[in-house]
Design a protein around this motif. Structure first.
Motif, mmCIF file in Angstrom:
data_model
loop_
_atom_site.group_PDB
_atom_site.id
_atom_site.type_symbol
_atom_site.label_atom_id
_atom_site.label_comp_id
_atom_site.label_asym_id
_atom_site.label_seq_id
_atom_site.Cartn_x
_atom_site.Cartn_y
_atom_site.Cartn_z
ATOM 1 N N THR A 119 3.441 -2.189 57.954
ATOM 2 C CA THR A 119 4.632 -3.002 57.696
ATOM 3 C C THR A 119 5.790 -2.121 57.231
ATOM 4 N N SER A 120 6.979 -2.363 57.754
ATOM 5 C CA SER A 120 8.180 -1.667 57.295
ATOM 6 C C SER A 120 8.826 -2.455 56.162
ATOM 7 N N VAL A 121 9.197 -1.745 55.107
ATOM 8 C CA VAL A 121 9.800 -2.372 53.932
ATOM 9 C C VAL A 121 11.154 -1.712 53.673
ATOM 10 N N ALA A 122 12.177 -2.523 53.437
ATOM 11 C CA ALA A 122 13.504 -2.008 53.087
ATOM 12 C C ALA A 122 13.830 -2.440 51.665
ATOM 13 N N TYR A 123 14.419 -1.549 50.906
ATOM 14 C CA TYR A 123 14.841 -1.889 49.548
ATOM 15 C C TYR A 123 16.170 -1.209 49.253
ATOM 16 N N SER A 124 16.909 -1.783 48.320
ATOM 17 C CA SER A 124 18.272 -1.319 48.045
ATOM 18 C C SER A 124 18.390 -0.748 46.639
ATOM 19 N N SER A 125 18.790 0.515 46.560
ATOM 20 C CA SER A 125 19.064 1.107 45.253
ATOM 21 C C SER A 125 20.265 0.425 44.606
ATOM 22 N N TYR A 126 21.234 0.012 45.405
ATOM 23 C CA TYR A 126 22.433 -0.648 44.870
ATOM 24 C C TYR A 126 22.051 -1.917 44.110
ATOM 25 N N ILE A 127 21.194 -2.729 44.703
ATOM 26 C CA ILE A 127 20.800 -3.981 44.047
ATOM 27 C C ILE A 127 20.027 -3.687 42.761
ATOM 28 N N ILE A 128 19.115 -2.725 42.822
ATOM 29 C CA ILE A 128 18.334 -2.370 41.626
ATOM 30 C C ILE A 128 19.254 -1.849 40.527
ATOM 31 N N HIS A 129 20.241 -1.044 40.878
ATOM 32 C CA HIS A 129 21.158 -0.475 39.884
ATOM 33 C C HIS A 129 22.071 -1.512 39.246
ATOM 34 N N HIS A 130 22.212 -2.676 39.872
ATOM 35 C CA HIS A 130 23.115 -3.710 39.353
ATOM 36 C C HIS A 130 22.358 -4.892 38.759
ATOM 37 N N ARG A 131 21.081 -4.732 38.528
ATOM 38 C CA ARG A 131 20.305 -5.811 37.920
ATOM 39 C C ARG A 131 20.527 -5.826 36.403
ATOM 40 N N PRO A 132 20.971 -6.971 35.851
ATOM 41 C CA PRO A 132 21.233 -7.030 34.405
ATOM 42 C C PRO A 132 19.985 -6.930 33.555
ATOM 43 N N ASP A 133 18.806 -7.201 34.126
ATOM 44 C CA ASP A 133 17.578 -7.060 33.340
ATOM 45 C C ASP A 133 17.158 -5.609 33.213
ATOM 46 N N LEU A 134 17.764 -4.725 34.011
ATOM 47 C CA LEU A 134 17.447 -3.303 33.948
ATOM 48 C C LEU A 134 18.561 -2.482 33.319
ATOM 49 N N HIS A 135 19.808 -2.937 33.507
ATOM 50 C CA HIS A 135 20.972 -2.189 33.023
ATOM 51 C C HIS A 135 21.920 -3.148 32.301
ATOM 52 N N ALA A 136 22.135 -2.896 31.021
ATOM 53 C CA ALA A 136 23.051 -3.740 30.252
ATOM 54 C C ALA A 136 24.457 -3.644 30.829
ATOM 55 N N GLN A 137 25.107 -4.803 30.988
ATOM 56 C CA GLN A 137 26.460 -4.854 31.556
ATOM 57 C C GLN A 137 26.541 -3.969 32.806
ATOM 58 N N PRO A 138 25.807 -4.335 33.837
ATOM 59 C CA PRO A 138 25.643 -3.445 34.990
ATOM 60 C C PRO A 138 26.924 -3.154 35.765
ATOM 61 N N GLU A 139 27.942 -4.007 35.652
ATOM 62 C CA GLU A 139 29.184 -3.760 36.395
ATOM 63 C C GLU A 139 30.146 -2.847 35.641
ATOM 64 N N GLU A 140 29.790 -2.477 34.415
ATOM 65 C CA GLU A 140 30.658 -1.634 33.596
ATOM 66 C C GLU A 140 30.372 -0.158 33.840
ATOM 67 N N PHE A 141 31.455 0.630 33.967
ATOM 68 C CA PHE A 141 31.331 2.076 34.127
ATOM 69 C C PHE A 141 31.203 2.685 32.742
ATOM 70 N N ASP A 142 29.985 3.008 32.363
ATOM 71 C CA ASP A 142 29.696 3.487 31.008
ATOM 72 C C ASP A 142 28.848 4.746 31.090
ATOM 73 N N ALA A 143 29.501 5.896 31.081
ATOM 74 C CA ALA A 143 28.769 7.160 31.182
ATOM 75 C C ALA A 143 27.849 7.380 29.992
#
Length: 224
Positions: A119-143
């Protein structure tokens, strides 16, 4: 890099080295994957810095102190800690490699779904990086979210180079290259958005700006 690949030995196969085909494939992958992706990451970093003047000023303070107008070298990497965090946060918000594919090698279950081998599986790093359960305030640019003194996100919540056995082998090289390039650019120049700039991503193999005109402003006279 070629010397390192030729010298590499697999401890699980009685010290067997890489075949010529494996070495060639690795070199080609690094060459092809390390050009447009790095350029896209640097473009997004300069775009985000222009939108966040406080972060930009902190970056300028660091590169001015470390480099004093000179081009960055590998010896400077250890001191370019904030610059490295800016690159890391850019790769979270705007990962050039925004999706990956994998092939299931054995029957397995994923998220409650049965996946037969092949089976071929596709996944998106973009979606994972913008998940609020993984990254607090995911849309904020916070170095500073990558400051080691702060709590870090869970493992594999940041995957700009994919993960696992098929992770991009040049990840450390790419991070060093992008950090040194950003430091060298920003110690000499400040980039500003042109009037009326509209930032729209162009979705292709990489995530890059469709069109991003910026103006360069010299920050200091070039050292003699």
């Amino acid at each position: 890099m070629l010397s390192a690949l030729l010298a590499a030995r697999d401890v699980d196969t009685d010290g067997q080295g890489m075949t010529d085909a494996e070495i060639i494939d690795t070199i080609v992958a690094i060459l092809l994957a390390g050009i447009e992706t790095t350029a896209s990451a640097l473009t997004w970093a300069l775009d985000l810095l222009a939108q966040h003047p406080k972060i930009e000023r902190r970056l300028h303070d660091e590169v001015d102190t470390v480099l004093n107008g000179a081009p960055a070298t590998h010896a400077d990497l250890a001191q370019l800690r904030f610059t490295n965090r800016v690159i890391t946060e850019t790769l979270r918000l705007r990962p050039p490699a925004w999706f990956f594919t994998r092939a299931v090698t054995a029957d397995t279950r994923l998220g409650g779904h049965f996946l037969p081998a092949g089976t071929s599986v596709a996944y998106s790093s973009y979606i994972i990086h913008h998940r609020p359960d993984l990254h607090a305030q995911p849309e904020e640019f916070d170095a500073d979210r990558w400051d080691p003194q702060r709590p870090q996100p869970p493992p594999n919540s940041l995957i700009p180079f994919a993960a696992g056995a098929r992770k991009f082998p040049g990840d450390n090289f790419a991070m060093a290259e992008a950090t040194l390039a950003l430091a060298t650019i920003t110690t000499r120049w400040r980039l500003e958005h042109s009037p009326g700039t509209q930032r729209r991503p162009a979705l292709s193999i990489t995530l890059r700006p469709r069109k991003l005109p910026m103006r360069t402003r010299p920050r200091a006279a070039s050292p003699s």
